[in-house]
Scaffold this active site. Structure first.
Site, PDB file in Angstrom:
ATOM      1  N   CYS A  68       6.194  26.967  39.593  1.00  0.00           N
ATOM      2  CA  CYS A  68       7.060  26.934  40.777  1.00  0.00           C
ATOM      3  C   CYS A  68       8.337  26.223  40.357  1.00  0.00           C
ATOM      4  O   CYS A  68       8.576  26.045  39.166  1.00  0.00           O
ATOM      5  CB  CYS A  68       6.376  26.293  41.980  1.00  0.00           C
ATOM      6  SG  CYS A  68       5.941  24.553  41.834  1.00  0.00           S
ATOM      7  N   HIS A 101      -7.930  15.546  26.106  1.00  0.00           N
ATOM      8  CA  HIS A 101      -8.573  14.448  26.843  1.00  0.00           C
ATOM      9  C   HIS A 101      -9.121  14.857  28.203  1.00  0.00           C
ATOM     10  O   HIS A 101     -10.102  14.279  28.666  1.00  0.00           O
ATOM     11  CB  HIS A 101      -7.586  13.300  27.055  1.00  0.00           C
ATOM     12  CG  HIS A 101      -7.188  12.636  25.773  1.00  0.00           C
ATOM     13  ND1 HIS A 101      -6.406  11.503  25.765  1.00  0.00           N
ATOM     14  CD2 HIS A 101      -7.445  12.928  24.476  1.00  0.00           C
ATOM     15  CE1 HIS A 101      -6.201  11.132  24.508  1.00  0.00           C
ATOM     16  NE2 HIS A 101      -6.821  11.989  23.717  1.00  0.00           N
TER      17      HIS A 101
END
Length: 144
Positions: A68, A101
């Site tokens: 966006c 992670h």
């Protein structure tokens, strides 16, 4: 596991990058599912965020990409879906770490905040980075 099927969506503020990323992904051999939007007419980003998030959460696609104007709204909306870990990235380090992670499964970006070349580098880094597992899996389990 290398993703092969990618859901992608944008609102009017991310349309140009969405189209460029689809072209890039298809040239690299990925299958893409384009959930829209398809025009520059103003539209509501949560509709597209939820479509992509549902496809990823239901394992109909391997990963998702949302664009966006800023990427913020898309990431907030996508993260409302159980099992989604949408990461807003504006450079390659955050893209790599979001995979290593956090095992992010949706990448969010802002077309108005980064250049197209950087967006494509972020996509490449994100798609080519594997989850590290180990102590990070425990943390993901705590999120869920």
């Amino acid at each position: 596991m290398q993703a092969k099927k990618i859901a992608i969506g944008s609102d009017h503020g991310g349309l140009e990058y969405k189209n460029a990323i689809i072209k890039y992904l298809q040239e690299k051999g990925y299958e893409t599912i384009d959930v829209g939007t398809y025009t520059k007419e103003s539209c509501d980003y949560p509709l597209y965020a939820h479509k992509v998030a549902k496809l990823v959460a239901n394992k109909e696609t391997d990963k998702g990409i949302l664009i966006c104007g800023s990427g913020i709204g898309m990431s907030i909306a996508a993260n409302k879906t159980k099992g989604i870990r949408a990461a807003l990235c504006s450079e390659t380090t955050s893209a790599r770490l979001s995979r290593e992670h956090n095992n992010s499964n949706i990448l969010c970006m802002g077309e108005r905040l980064i250049g197209e070349t950087m967006a494509l580098e972020i996509v490449e880094t994100w798609l080519n980075t594997e989850f590290s597992g180990g102590r990070h899996q425990h943390r993901i389990d705590l999120i869920e």
